[in-house]
Structures are given as C-alpha cells and as structure tokens.
Design an enzyme around this catalytic site. Structure first.
Site, PDB file in Angstrom:
ATOM      1  CG  ASP A   1      33.956  18.812  37.296  1.00 32.01           C
ATOM      2  OD1 ASP A   1      33.498  19.765  36.658  1.00 32.01           O
ATOM      3  OD2 ASP A   1      34.405  18.919  38.451  1.00 32.01           O
TER       4      ASP A   1
ATOM      5  CG  ASP B   1      31.213  16.708  39.110  1.00 30.17           C
ATOM      6  OD1 ASP B   1      30.839  17.408  38.155  1.00 30.17           O
ATOM      7  OD2 ASP B   1      32.224  16.970  39.790  1.00 30.17           O
TER       8      ASP B   1
ATOM      9  CG  ASP C   1      36.163  17.463  42.287  1.00 26.03           C
ATOM     10  OD1 ASP C   1      36.832  18.213  43.008  1.00 26.03           O
ATOM     11  OD2 ASP C   1      35.451  17.894  41.350  1.00 26.03           O
TER      12      ASP C   1
END
Length: 1218
Positions: A416, A852, A848
């Site tokens: 990400d 995700d 995080d």
C-alpha cells in the site's frame, strides 16, 4: 430469594450454558425475526425471549472435549497417524520390537503438543475468567449493585465509570457531562486512539441518578445482532413516543469511557452477540512452502520404507527353506516361518519390517521445527532492536511462527502507499482559494519528478511568515496573520477558513489556547485541516453536541478577535460511497449555510451552474497538486433558506427513524440538499515518505525482490511517489495503461454502459498485447532496460478478466516494478492472488489500513504496519512492524537465516534417520530377512528423542552463515532463498547418498572389526556387543556430521553435541548395569562394561566415525572450493575482518549527527551480534537502559526495564566523544 435474585440465578445458569454453544464468528449471522424487542429495566419480560447471557468463552476446548479434540488435531498430521498405526502393529505377535519402542516417542510427541495446547487454552480460560468476573454496577431496587459481567442481562440498566470498559453493547441514556454527551476510546476495537463523541437522546438525559433511572420503562426495537461495527438501526419507544436510534447512541463492548465521570446505559447485546465478539474472525490458516515440500519428502521416505520392506519380504519368501535344519522349521511351525506358504511368509514379514524400519520417518521432526520457529519468533524477531521504532515505542511482532522461513523466499512484495510507504502524518502544504494558488513549498515527490527530468531543484528559503507544526507546513505570507484581507476576494477566503473550522468531527482536548490545545480526529487529514484553520486565524476551540465555537481573527478589521458560536444542525458524515462530508450550521445572525468537503469527482457533480473559470482553474490546480504527490480535497458551500431547510429536515428525520435500509435512505436525502454548491477552492496535504523507504526499496530490488505498489491515489501521484521512493527511475522503460485517454473519454461521454465495457475491454487487451510484444523485444536484447508497468483501477478491472489475465500476468512478471493506482481493496487482493496462484511465486503483502486486510490475507505472508489507521491490518497480519524500512531486517536477516536454518534441520533429520535405519536394513541380509532386530528397543526409542535431539535444535536457532550487517551489505545473498537453493531434490539426494555410504561403513566396519575380537574373558564378541558398538558409532557420527554442517559454532553447539554423546554413555552405563525380569534388557546386561575392557572398542570408536565422515569432508571441500555458494564467497572475503565494537561505530558517526540523533543511533546499536550476554543474535529491548548505561549512552529508564545481567563486567561509562 427475591424475584430479581431468582431470575438472576436462572439467567446466569442459562448464560453459562449458552456460552458453551458453538458460535460461528466473522460473518453476519442469519437474522430471524427481522428485529428484536427489548424491555428496558424489566428482567421478567425479557426472560421469555431467552437472550444469550453475557459470559464469553474464547477457549478451543473444555474438560470433556480436550482429549478427543486435541488428539484429533494431532492425528491430522500424516506422520503422527503413521506412528499410531506402527504402535498398533508393534503390539501384535509379528512385531520384532517391543511396543514401547514406538509408543514412547509417539507418547512424548503427543504429550508435548497436548501440554502446549492445554497451556495456551488455559491462558485463554484465565483471561475469560478475569473478563467475565469484572464488576459492573447494575440498577436494582433504586440503587446500584455491583455484579460480575457474566451475570449481566439484556435490558439491564448499568452505570460505567470513567476509564471503565463497557461490559456489553449499550444504549447510551445519560451522562454527567452537560448536553448528554460522553467521550469514548475505541482502541480495542479498531486501534484508533482518537476520542469519539457519543450523544444520548435528549429525552433520556434525566435518567442519571438511581431513583430517576429506576422509573425508566421503555422498549427498544432494533436490528438482530450482527458484526457491522459502524451501523445500528433501531427505535426507542418510551411513553408512546418513538425516537430513532443511531450509532451515536450505541456504546460498544471493548470501548472505554474517557473524560466523563460516569454514564448510564441499557444493555442491548450481550456476550457472543456483541459486535466486537462477532468480529472475532480468525486469520486464515497459512502453511509455508517449506512445510508443503516437507510433506513431499515424508512421502518420499514412505516410498523408501516400502521399497526396503518389499526387498525384505521378497528375500524372506526366497530364503525360507527346511534345508536350514538348524532353524527348526518343522511341521507345525508358526505361519510367519512356514516354508509351505511363502506368500504368507512374505506378507507377514512385510508388516514385521514396517515396524522394524519405522524410525526412518522422524517423529520428532515436527516438534523440533515448531520449537525452533517459536523461539525464532519470540526471541529473535520480536526482540530485534533494528526493528524497534523508538518514536512510537513499537517493537516488531511475529503474530505467527508458522511462516518464519517463508520470509526468506519472498519474490514479490505488494505494498500500500499511504501509511506504508508514507508516514500518514498529514501536513497542510498548499491550497487554492477562488482560483488563486497559495503555498510556496516543494514536496519530496516534486524533487523526485525533477530527478526524472534530470533537473536539480534548489532549496526554497522560508519566509518569516512560515509556520511549521504538526499538521501544518505552510509558507505563504499572503494568507498569514490576516494578510488574506488584502487579497482580491477576501470574502471567499473567509468562507474557505470557516469551512475548515466548522466542517469536521474533530474533538478539541486540553487548554483552550492555540499553543496548548490538541485535536483528536478520526483521520490525520481532518486534524491537519483544523490545524490549518487555527493558523489562518480561525481557531476552533470548543465543541458541544449542538455548537462549535471558533475564535476568529481579523474578520471585521485587522487585529480584532471575536468568539463565534455556530449551531450545528446536521452532520452528513463521510463514507466510502459518498466520498464527502457536509455540515449544516446556523450563524449567530441566523444565516443557514451548508459546508461540504470531499473528492473532486463528487463535488464537481454537485456544483451550481456558472463560475466556469474558477472550476477550470481549480481543477488545473488540483492536477498540479496531484503531480506533486499531494492529497487534494474540494471545498464548497451553499446558503439555505429557512423554508428549504425545514422541509428537507423533515425528510432527514424520517430517514433517520427508518428501521430498514436507513443508510441508503440517509444518502438519498443528503443528495437532495448537497447540490447547487458554490466552489470555494481546494486543499493540498502532503503525506511524506517514511524514513529510509528509497534505500530499503533499492536494497530489496538488489535482493531480487520485485515490488508492486497498489494504491487508491491518482495516476500522476502514484507515478511521482514511485519516483520519489526509487521504485521507478529514468533508466526504466515504462508501460502506462490508463483509462484517461481521449478515445475512452469519448465513449464514456455517450453514457452507454455496454458499449463502454466492450470498448474498455478491447482497448485494454490491445494495450496489453502491444506492451507484451515490446517487453519481449527488450528482454531478448543484450542490454535492455528494466521494465515498469503502471495501470489504473478501471483498466485493471478489465485486465483481470479470465481472457486477459494471462497477458497481464506475463507482462507483470517481466517488469521490475508495477504500480496499480485507483484500485479498490478487492482489486488489491485479486492482483495478489493472480501472482500467488498464476505464477506460483512467494508473495508478501504489506499495508496499514482496513482496506489492506484482504490483500494481506491473500498473500503467502502478510505484514501489517502499526500505523495511524487503526490496528485492522495488524490484527489480520502474520508479522507486524512499525516502519516499511524494517522489511530489510525482517526479510534479508531473519527471513534468510530462518530459511537456511530450517532447510538444514529438515535435511539433517532426513539424513540421521535414514543412516540409522539403513544399518538395521543391512543387518536384515545376515538374518535371512527374518525381521530380527539389530538394536535394543530402548536404543531405537531414544535415538531421536535424546541422543540426537538437542544439537539439531541448536543448529536451527544459532547457525549463521554471515552476520546481519553483511546480509544487508550483500542483499544478493537473498536470491539463494528465492531459487530455493537449500532444499532442492538434488541436495536431498546428496544427503541420501552419504547416508547410504555412512550406514555401510558404520555397519560393515563394526561387524568386520569384531569378527575376530575377544573380550577380556576370552569369549567372542556377540550380537548385542556389535549392535551396541555400532549404535555408539552412529550417535557419534551423526552428531559430528551436524558440526560439519554448521557455518558458525558457538558454545551452545559444543554443549549440545558433547551433552548428547555423554547422555548416550550415561544411559548405557545405567541401562546395562541393571537387569529386571520385566523386560528384554538382559541382552544388554553388562555389555558396555565388557566392550570398554577391549582395545577393539576404542579403536573402532576412533576410526569408524572418521572413515564414515571422510566422504562428507572431501565433498564439502570440493564444493566450497570449486562450486561455492554465494554466502561462502562472502565468508571468504570477510574471513579476516576484525570484530568491530559498537563504541567504534559510534565514534565514527558521532561527528555527523546531532546530540539527539547520536543518542537514538547509540540506542539502536546496543549489543547485537557480538553480544556476550545472551549468546544469540539479538537482545531484548528490555535491556535497553542497562546496555545503554554500559556503553555510555544516556537512555531513559523504562518502567519495564528491570532486568539486569549480573555476569556482565562493570565498565566505566564514557561519552560518545571520548
């Protein structure tokens, strides 16, 4: 007994029963009937509904299910099931060995595993007991009575005090705070430490004291229990009045009360029906690639076992004959030795040999591997100071020990961007107001873009008006200190600042002064925008449920400050569907205004006709900001008439009261008023890269790892971020597949969804084909550039179609870097699965945020960043770290070491068991394939459990080919793991060959040396003398061979190997010195004493292991000299490197760091590889202050830093500059 007590007893009994029922967690449960009716403060009425009790159980077992369920779990492993069958076979008459030979090792393995399961479940039980017995105040007979949580029932009225946890899901009635509000912390729920505000219905504010609360009688009609944390639909019916309930009146179990003396609430959901318990979803079970290959090796061993038994069975059928008269094979002999039926003899001998050769399958392998992995995780990964983040006081965390070695074979990383590559610490950086750009700073991404074009940007000197604080890094004198009054349109500037100060859900905490106040926000963006308003002179300092107070400067004239109170009428909250947030407020002068902020796509759809110049200019500014890597938000407002608002508000209240599809109806009503907006401008917030990201990505790329970035940002932002973090550079050939083309826009403008889908699919297919052909051309050229692919979410949706996904995969695998922008959480998981399943490569996902989670769970290894977006990613992950740069240590150091160590453990287990079993196999040829045992039963039982057990664990824990610093200096060493260099079938074949050779040497040399041997009394050496001699040589040889396999030898290696050999001698001295009538040990009685009285014993013990290991020694020498592994080359390069102490390293870098940086660096460099205090690679952070003191570094003493090492010699502290 009173009626209340009787009900309490019966319901607590019912609660204890219900807590033991099976509850399937992690998904919305079937709901029937559609809603539940709860009678407040009336246990008799609720008793008929049979609501579940509040007692919870998170254990896997109970006293009745532990043994059957635990044994079932253990026998799911093929090896354990195999040994169970062998143990059963060993109890039959055809078994040549005593049942204890197989039962003892199996029992030990099962005992260790069951004790581990019981211990873990016992800890869960104790935790459940603590929670279930926590006290809570419940209203009874007009007074508060303290009872355990487990006795709480639906409909009870409870009191929760400050800093207390909510025992169940509660309907918030009243609070000691004015206006019926309370503040809660949801850290246990989603990891967010920002305080949230909850407001009770005005109709229930009075029910605070016990005498008044006892009068509260009402009914709650609400949804059935479900796992949706952020929604709640229901109504409160009180005195024939129906009041709508929303999530703002619900206090969820697991949250805690803050900044409020106490609150009063009604229990709505209890126990396993609370939302937090229904979200207790287990992380999907993952097995490492090495484990799956280990299963294949076990099957290969089964094949070898079957072949050996088949040879023995055929040999037995051929050998058996009455001509060997001395065998006594007369009529009436048992079937196993009846020459008249050779087939039966062969079959029975087959089963006999299966029990005899059962040691070829290493039963202790799984236990040893689990122990090694557990210690690697808890002692090495969790306590590595190089992965300890000082600022957030966050160490690395291995949430599972099953995947340690998988970290050493990762080939693809899916990352990400926000909060993973970047800090997720948002700073207000630039803005556009009324078509004018403000802000003169240069972002890191702009520097990366300049580097792409071969330009160098000089540092911009900051003006005297620039301000830099957390959330605000803005430099433009035209807006600061009231200078905005001199701009072309000061009124639009005023609307911009008021929108920032009013349109949010932020909570102010602390003193009401600009210097001391802190903001608690649901996201860092929100906090940054409110901080910006404060610095522009619009200081938001107080919030109540109905008011926002702002201290405004320079609004009427320069220097004038006035406090303004804005009445908040409605808040239309942000969600992923709306992508915007609106607030309707009333000015002190009666003006009604709707302020709205959100994504450019949704705001522009709702703008009023006209002002095209500002719209166009602002869009251009947003594109500039996006190219600079900034996050943009559009701001707009609308003046409302009283009639329009009141008419709309009626519909809004009606939608809020709806029990069905409330969210959808609220969104539809919001659309009615969020239109005809006037554009104010846009904000640009910078999310800076984390420290060390570019160098980390460069190191991982050198290690052969390909990194993909999957982000929801715009194409330009994603590309520039990729440049800034060295993922893409100018030397790469870039393939860009975007939906933002003229042809696609033209088709989209026609509005036919079928035509759009067909055209997009065709376009994406053509682009993929074209890019793939070009990529193949570059790959076949001698010195072609590295390749990079950039694709957006719309194109990716069609590229993932079954017809096109093969082309996408082929193109992606040929690229060094891939960037996917504007992708959804589902697409992230689909891309990860595409590479995982389609390419059969080891994948790692890192993120995080909650978006995700699907990507993290789809990959072989999931890594969560302990960031600012809550703990959802960490809770779903296999490993958790605080910074992206820690991946270097996690993969190149711990992952690589774990992979190498476990490969050696598995192959060594294979070798030592095969060697031991083959010596028994060779003996079978001299016994007419009768199944006569060569070794005593106890020898066979304890070979794996005691005499060769500890050294292999030490190998799996402490073997180290190169140091951690060299592992990172030469990241190319990691490629050996990607290629699986240490667990190939060719390597297994080499171990098997030398096992075959050593077994021949050990058996034949022992037998040959004893053929003419005599003991001290002149008698010939017999079978049990030879077998004891051979077993002694096997134990010594196997342990010494492990020493040859080690790259580094510590005192633990010496202790374990010497201890194992010594354990054998201690055992045989005791075992052969005692005889009981209950066992067959009379064969071994006094054998070792007779052997040790002969010269033959000492000569054989000296020569046979040397001859057996000579082949290995020659092979290892030739391999290292002519066909070295890469790590062996590095070993030779740094063979004579001196050990560098940490104090020397500190002095070298001391002159280049500030005092604070020196202290942080010194703490990070505390004893590691050369530590003389732990004996292993890394020390615990628990010793941070102690070791810092010894090294002369000032480190603050932590409350948990109580450990001391008495063995360390005292040295005088010295400073860094000494």
């Amino acid at each position: 007994m009173t009626g209340w007590d009787r009900i309490r007893v019966s319901r607590s009994r019912l609660g204890s029963e219900s807590s033991s029922r099976t509850v399937h967690l992690g998904r919305v449960q079937p709901q029937h009937p559609a809603h539940r009716t709860i009678h407040c403060n009336d246990r008799d009425a609720n008793l008929l509904a049979q609501f579940k009790g509040n007692s919870i159980s998170t254990t896997k077992y109970n006293i009745f299910t532990f043994l059957p369920k635990g044994l079932f779990e253990q026998f799911r492993r093929v090896a354990n099931l195999y040994f169970l069958l062998i143990s059963i076979l060993s109890t039959t008459p055809i078994s040549p060995v005593h049942p204890i030979t197989n039962v003892v090792p199996l029992s030990l393995v099962l005992l260790v595993s069951l004790v581990k399961e019981a211990f873990e479940d016992w800890k869960r039980l104790l935790n459940d007991r603590v929670i279930n017995n926590s006290p809570i105040d419940v209203l009874h007979d007009q007074k508060w009575e303290s009872i355990p949580w487990k006795k709480l029932q639906v409909g009870d009225i409870v009191r929760v005090k400050q800093d207390g946890f909510f025992p169940a899901d509660l309907l918030f009635l009243a609070s000691t705070n004015p206006d019926g509000v309370c503040y809660i912390e949801t850290a246990n729920l989603d990891g967010e430490t920002n305080l949230k505000i909850r407001k009770g219905l005005e109709r229930t504010w009075d029910y605070l004291l016990p005498d008044k609360a006892s009068e509260f009688k009402g009914e709650i009609e609400c949804e059935q229990p479900n796992n949706s944390l952020y929604t709640f639909t229901g109504n409160l019916v009180i005195q024939k009045q129906t009041l709508p309930l929303s999530p703002n009146q619900i206090l969820l179990r697991g949250c805690s009360l803050r900044n409020t003396e106490y609150i009063v609430g009604v229990v709505v959901f209890t126990g396993h029906e609370t939302k937090v318990m229904m979200n207790a979803m287990n992380v999907p079970s993952k097995r490492s690639t090495l484990e799956r290959k280990l299963d294949k090796l076990i099957l290969a061993l089964f094949g070898v076992l079957f072949l050996m038994c088949l040879i023995g069975a055929i040999g037995s059928g051929v050998f058996i004959n009455r001509k060997y008269y001395y065998l006594g094979l007369r009529e009436g002999v048992e079937q196993q030795f009846n020459p008249n039926n050779r087939i039966v003899v062969s079959v029975l001998t087959m089963f006999t040999l299966i029990t005899l050769y059962s040691t070829i399958i290493p039963i202790s392998l799984y236990v040893s591997i689990e122990m090694i992995k557990f210690i690697q995780s808890t002692q090495f990964i969790n306590k590595d100071l190089h992965m300890y983040h000082i600022e957030s006081d966050t160490p690395a965390l291995a949430r599972t020990s099953n995947l340690n070695e998988e970290l050493g074979q990762v080939e693809y990383i899916f990352s990400d961007k926000t909060g993973t590559l970047t800090r997720n610490l948002m700073e207000f950086f630039k803005c556009s107001i009324g078509g004018e750009v403000y802000g003169t700073g240069i972002t890191e991404v702009e520097r990366g873009g300049a580097e792409r074009n071969g330009l160098k940007i000089d540092e911009v000197k900051k003006s005297a008006a620039s301000v830099h604080e957390k959330g605000f890094n803005f430099d433009d004198a035209k807006l600061m200190h009231g200078a905005w009054r001199n701009e072309r349109d000061p009124e639009i500037c005023k609307e911009f600042f008021r929108c920032l100060a009013i349109c949010h859900t932020v909570l102010p905490v602390g003193d009401e002064s600009p210097e001391k106040i802190t903001y608690r926000a649901a996201s860092p963006d929100e906090s940054a925008l409110v901080t910006a308003a404060k610095n522009f002179g619009f200081f938001f300092y107080r919030r109540t449920p109905t008011l926002i107070k702002v201290r405004e400067s320079h609004t009427e004239k320069m220097g004038e400050i006035q406090d303004m109170s804005y009445e908040i009428l409605n808040v239309l909250e942000f969600n992923s569907t709306r992508k915007r947030q609106s607030v309707i407020c009333r000015y002190p002068n009666g003006r009604l205004v709707l302020y709205c902020k959100g994504a450019d796509t949704v705001i522009y759809e709702r703008l009023a006709v006209g002002n095209d110049d500002i719209k166009k200019t602002t869009r251009e500014h947003m594109e500039q900001f996006g190219s600079a890597g900034l996050r943009t938000l559009c701001l707009a407002f609308r003046d409302l008439s009283t009639e329009l608002y009141e008419h709309w508000n009626e519909k809004f209240i009606q939608a809020k009261s709806s029990l069905r599809e409330r969210e959808k109806k609220l969104d539809e009503v919001a659309d009615l008023i969020e239109k005809n907006l006037t554009l104010i401008g846009c904000t640009a917030i910078e999310d800076k890269l984390q420290d060390g990201v570019p160098s980390c990505i460069e190191t991982l790329s050198r290690a052969g790892i390909k990194i993909w970035v999957l982000t929801g940002d715009k194409l330009e932002t994603a590309i520039n971020i990729a440049y800034a973090c060295s993922l893409i550079n100018n030397d790469m050939k870039q393939f860009i597949i975007s939906s933002e083309t003229h042809a696609i826009r033209e088709v989209e403008s026609r509005g036919d969804p079928v035509e759009i889908a067909r055209f997009m699919k065709d376009s994406v297919g053509q682009e993929l084909k074209k890019c793939l052909e070009e990529a193949q051309h570059y790959l076949h050229s001698v010195s072609g550039p590295k390749l990079a692919l950039v694709i957006d979410g719309k194109c990716l949706m069609y590229a993932l179609d079954p017809i096109l996904r093969v082309s996408l995969l082929n193109l992606s695998l040929n690229c060094s870097s891939v960037v996917c922008c504007r992708v959804s959480p589902l697409q992230k998981a689909q891309v990860t699965s595409l590479v995982k399943k389609g390419a059969q490569k080891i994948t790692l996902s890192i993120g995080d945020g909650a978006n995700d989670v699907s990507m993290i769970q789809a990959a072989h290894v999931g890594v969560g960043i302990s960031g600012l977006e809550g703990m959802q990613a960490v809770m779903a992950s296999d490993f958790a770290i605080a910074q992206f740069r820690f991946l270097t240590d996690l993969l190149l150091v711990h992952g690589r070491w774990s992979y190498m160590r476990l490969c050696k453990v598995v192959t060594y287990f294979f070798y030592k068991n095969l060697t031991f079993t083959l010596t028994q196999f060779w003996f079978t040829f001299q016994t007419g394939f009768s199944g006569q045992r060569f070794y005593d039963d106890w020898f066979q039982s304890l070979y794996n459990v005691i005499f060769t057990a500890l050294p292999v664990i030490i190998l799996g824990l402490f073997d180290k080919d190169v140091s951690a610093s060299l592992s990172k200096k030469y990241p190319e060493l990691y490629k050996e793991g990607i290629r699986n260099s240490f667990f190939k079938w060719s390597l297994v074949a080499v171990w098997a060959f030398f096992s075959f050779y050593q077994s021949l040497v050990l058996y034949n040399f022992s037998v040959a040396a004893s053929s003419n041997g005599l003991n001290s009394s002149g008698k010939m050496i017999g079978l049990w003398d030879v077998s004891t001699m051979t077993f002694t040589c096997v134990v010594v040889t196997a342990n010494l061979r492990l020493l040859m396999a080690c790259n580094s030898i510590t005192r633990w290696h010496h202790i374990s190997i010497a201890g194992s050999i010594l354990a054998w001698f201690v055992f045989i001295f005791l075992y052969s010195g005692v005889m009981t009538p209950y066992d067959r040990q009379e064969n071994i009685f006094f054998v070792i004493y007779v052997l040790m009285s002969t010269f033959y014993f000492y000569l054989s013990l000296l020569l046979i292991p040397v001859i057996a290991l000579l082949g290995d020694f020659i092979y290892l020498g030739i391999q290292r000299w002519f066909f070295p592994y890469e790590y062996q080359i590095v070993q030779e390069i740094h063979r004579n490197d001196p050990e560098v102490s940490s104090s020397v390293e500190l002095m070298e870098i001391g002159s280049r760091l500030t005092p604070d940086e020196e202290r942080s660096y010194a703490i990070s460099q505390l004893p590691r590889e050369t530590s003389k205090h732990t004996g292993f690679a890394f020390d615990s952070p628990s010793y941070e202050s102690f070791f810092a003191l010894q090294a002369g570094v000032l480190a603050p003493l932590k409350a948990w830093d109580v450990a001391r090492r008495a063995s360390m010699k005292t040295r005088q502290p010295r400073t860094l500059n000494d």
